[in-house]
Design a protein around this motif. Structure first.
Motif, short mmCIF file in Angstrom:
data_model
loop_
_atom_site.label_atom_id
_atom_site.label_comp_id
_atom_site.label_asym_id
_atom_site.label_seq_id
_atom_site.Cartn_x
_atom_site.Cartn_y
_atom_site.Cartn_z
N ARG B 180 19.26 -20.98 -20.63
CA ARG B 180 17.98 -21.70 -20.49
C ARG B 180 18.26 -23.13 -20.06
O ARG B 180 19.39 -23.61 -20.20
CB ARG B 180 17.20 -21.71 -21.81
CG ARG B 180 16.95 -20.37 -22.43
CD ARG B 180 15.96 -19.53 -21.69
NE ARG B 180 14.69 -20.18 -21.46
CZ ARG B 180 13.63 -19.60 -20.89
NH1 ARG B 180 13.71 -18.34 -20.50
NH2 ARG B 180 12.51 -20.25 -20.71
N GLY B 284 14.55 -12.40 -23.68
CA GLY B 284 13.78 -13.40 -24.42
C GLY B 284 14.70 -14.43 -25.04
O GLY B 284 15.90 -14.19 -25.20
N CYS B 285 14.13 -15.57 -25.40
CA CYS B 285 14.90 -16.60 -26.11
C CYS B 285 15.11 -16.15 -27.56
O CYS B 285 14.46 -15.22 -28.02
CB CYS B 285 14.12 -17.91 -26.13
SG CYS B 285 13.68 -18.52 -24.50
N CYS B 288 12.18 -15.05 -30.40
CA CYS B 288 10.94 -14.85 -29.64
C CYS B 288 10.56 -13.37 -29.61
O CYS B 288 11.40 -12.52 -29.32
CB CYS B 288 11.10 -15.35 -28.20
SG CYS B 288 9.66 -14.96 -27.19
N CYS B 292 9.62 -13.30 -22.06
CA CYS B 292 8.95 -13.46 -20.76
C CYS B 292 9.94 -13.59 -19.62
O CYS B 292 9.56 -13.78 -18.48
CB CYS B 292 8.09 -14.72 -20.77
SG CYS B 292 9.08 -16.22 -20.69
N CYS B 490 6.63 -22.24 -28.32
CA CYS B 490 6.50 -21.99 -26.89
C CYS B 490 5.03 -22.05 -26.44
O CYS B 490 4.14 -21.54 -27.12
CB CYS B 490 7.07 -20.61 -26.56
SG CYS B 490 7.10 -20.29 -24.80
#
Ligand code: SF4
Lengths: 95, 610
Positions: B180, B284-285, B288, B292, B490
């Motif tokens: 990220r 996903g992070c 989470c 997304c 988020c």
């Protein structure tokens, strides 16, 4: 399509496009509620994630754009000359 | 209060020392954490007039009370410094395990000051610091850097690193961790200026307990369930790439450097087409439930690359540069990640150069190397030259504002930035709230700090509503964004609340034990935005900085005019309680309970003194 009811052209974006395999459809309806009902009827794949079968109306994730106006008003009038888009209600990023 | 440590670690790279310092409860009660906390620390540590690429500019990483509580998506870390692009506040967020590691060190934030004598890795191990030589890591991309460091120090370390762009001072270089990015405003260039290749963090301390553990578990579970509902459907199903074709249809897709709002080849690079022909996977992070992050693979004769792609990279490296080849867009996006630089500023600065070429403006280097609208090969080459700061890339690495000032020949007219930060993928000529949001945003043209596009993309306001109504809506969405960024939740979760401020206030109280109401939380959002504004005022902000590029104010085709934008800006200042010059009166500071919090170092000017 029933006679006496106007046909409305609806352009589909995102998941509605992938679920129906169509970028544009024509359905009968004089209001957005009627358009949503006709969409669910003609394209059962939309029932559930896009149109709530219980209410016949859009789920919270979707919105119509009629002639440039964003609206989730079921009584919003539409006609053969209307430009109707069905799109996701979410836009934007995160970082 | 609960859920925080109440202290941060100040690390001076010049001397190699670290000092633990206290954070009072009032800081969290008023500014929450995350971006709010980091903005407060920036205000305290960065002197007025500091050069963003000199040792005096602090680089700040901040966590929040929500991290580690099990609240879905609350795994973001705020990264803040004075921006080398704007000379004002540069704040960004990045997700995943680094945030959790930082919180487990026993500190709520790291403030990194000074400059290392040579290229360095800063290892933070439960509050103990070590400065390790980084010479062998130079030239590696962020993922390879993290891999090498974890192989040496242990997999318990989480790594934030810069790529080659950060090493060679590309002004919009980013910092990467766990795949990220703290993408916008050039924090990677600040890190590079400190000769800091990477920060490796290991935390093994117990997380501070929340005030109401059962209440938090219940609320977190409910929110996680809602996160799988219609409010996040788009992100889960197609990701933000789905914006592109729809934006083009609406006429708000920036195309060929904002010369048009509709891209004739939008279909070829649409999210729908990418989904069918290029998508490989979804991730996903940490922490989470939404997931997304859609990954795509090139499908052409060249060696395949796989990359995470969002709408912003897609528009900036696609329609903005007139590129209709999805493989070229994916390749350019992968290069941005590898060099470690912001795809929006990269694409936008290249689009500026493409328009220079189109208009016959001479650029440095050989004409064979100049990028041209629609020329996929020239786009990919331009990204490479920027990442390595060679040839024309050395100029473009400065960003569109500085590049245009250097080249001249009228090219400032088509440098598409606000305060030096290039515009994201929303053509504001037809989006009134977003236009205002871009103009007044403290970090420059930014859709995320404002989120005002939501007003445009909804039936909240009649298109003919008064300026004050647009200003109120824009300020409200800006305050909500500040709260989300400070709770480090988020933004994609925002539609999962039916009454955001009320429900988030209840969560804050359950986590911290501090009383909080919906009104109080909205006020906290306004306070956070005010701290950012105060920082900018200290750094020389003037009324002239709140504007849009002239191209967007021509009024053509029913678009926005300069007079309309001015009315919106004045209405916004009025809603904020600022004076006509956009300065914050001392009385407003007292009302927001900021005067005492910020006056501890006796440095309060806000454009009124000096
Ligand atoms: S929704 Fe996407 S960006 Fe947000 S935390 Fe989840 S995976 Fe990360």
């Amino acid at each position: 399509m029933s006679t006496g009811t106007t046909a409305v052209r609806v352009e589909l974006f995102g998941s509605p496009q992938l679920l129906t395999g169509r970028r544009q459809v024509e359905v009968p309806g004089r209001t957005l509620r009627e358009v949503a009902g006709a969409l669910a009827h003609e394209f059962p794949a939309l029932a559930g994630s896009v149109i709530d079968p219980a209410t016949g109306w859009l789920t919270g994730g979707y919105i119509f754009v009629v002639d440039g106006r964003f609206t989730r008003d079921p009584s919003y009038p539409v006609g053969p000359g209307s430009t109707v888009l069905l799109v996701s209600a979410q836009a934007g990023g995160v970082s | 209060m609960n859920a925080v440590h109440g202290r941060y670690l100040q690390i001076d790279l010049s001397s190699g020392t670290a000092t633990a310092r206290q954070l009072t409860e009032a800081v969290f009660a008023r500014l929450l954490g995350g971006v709010g906390l980091a903005s407060y620390l920036l205000y305290r540590f960065c002197p007025p007039g500091a050069d963003p690429l000199e040792p005096e500019n602090p680089l700040i990483f901040a966590s929040s009370p929500f991290i580690g509580t099990g609240i879905t998506t609350a795994s973001k870390i705020a990264v803040v410094a004075k921006s080398p692009q704007t000379g004002m506040i540069g704040d960004s967020l990045s997700s995943s395990y680094l945030a959790l590691a930082l919180k487990r060190t026993g500190y709520d934030a790291l403030v990194v000051t000074g400059q290392a004598p040579s290229w360095t890795v800063l290892a933070v191990d439960d509050g103990e610091i070590r400065l390790l030589p980084a010479g062998e890591l130079l030239g590696l991309d962020p993922a390879a850097t993290a891999h090498a460091i974890r192989a040496e120090l242990g997999s318990g370390f989480r790594v934030a690193a810069i790529g080659v762009a950060g090493e060679c001072g590309v002004r919009y270089a980013s910092i990467s961790n766990d795949g990220r990015l703290a993408g916008r405003t050039g924090s990677g260039a600040v890190m590079g200026s400190k000769r800091l290749k990477a920060i490796a963090v290991r935390g093994t301390q117990r997380l501070p307990v929340v005030a109401d553990p059962r209440g938090v578990v219940r609320a977190a579970r409910e929110l996680a369930e809602r996160s799988l509902g219609p409010g996040t459907a788009k992100y889960r199903e197609l990701g933000t790439a789905a914006n592109l074709a729809f934006f083009s249809r609406l006429g708000v897709l920036p195309t060929r450097n904002f010369q048009a709002g509709t891209f004739e080849a939008a279909e070829a690079i649409s999210g729908e087409r990418l989904f069918l022909e290029h998508r490989t996977d979804k991730h996903g992070c940490a922490a989470c439930t939404i997931g997304c992050e859609h990954h795509y693979r090139t499908r052409d004769a060249s060696e395949a690359v796989e990359v995470r792609l969002e709408y912003e990279s897609l528009f900036a490296l696609g329609s903005l540069c007139g590129i209709s080849d999805p493989n070229a867009v994916l390749r350019a996006a992968a290069l941005c990640d590898r060099y470690g630089m912001d795809a929006i500023s990269t694409g936008s600065t290249i689009a500026w150069a493409m328009e220079c070429v189109e208009r016959g403006v001479r650029l440095p280097g050989s004409p064979d190397e100049w990028p041209r609208f629609g020329d996929a090969g020239s786009l990919v080459r331009a990204v490479q030259t920027i990442g390595e700061r060679r040839g024309l890339g050395d100029l473009l690495a400065e960003g569109s504002r500085r590049a245009a000032e250097i080249v001249g020949q009228g090219s400032v007219e088509w440098a598409m930035h606000v305060k030096g930060l290039e515009l994201p993928g929303y053509d504001p000529r037809k989006l009134k709230a977003m236009a205002l949001g871009f103009a007044v945003s403290t970090r420059g043209a930014c859709h995320n700090r404002s989120s005002a596009y939501e007003v445009d993309f909804s039936d909240q306001l009649d298109p003919h509503a008064e300026a004050l109504a647009w200003a109120s809506a824009a300020a409200s969405s800006e305050d909500r964004a500040a709260v989300l960024d400070s709770l480090t939740v988020c933004k994609f979760l925002r539609h999962c609340f039916s009454d955001f401020f009320a429900e988030a206030a209840e969560l804050f109280a359950l986590v911290t034990g501090l009383p909080m109401t919906a009104v109080g939380l909205r006020l906290a959002g306004e306070r956070i935005n005010t701290v950012k504004k105060l920082f900018n005022l200290d750094q020389g902000w003037t009324r002239a900085d709140d504007t849009l590029p002239p191209r967007l104010l021509s009024g053509e085709a029913g678009g926005l005019t300069a007079a309309e934008l001015d009315r919106l800006i004045q209405a916004y200042y009025c809603v904020r309680g600022w004076d006509e010059q956009g300065r914050v009166p001392p009385g407003r500071l007292r009302e927001l309970e900021l005067a005492e919090l910020l006056s501890q170092d006796g440095r309060m000017m806000y454009g009124y003194a000096g």
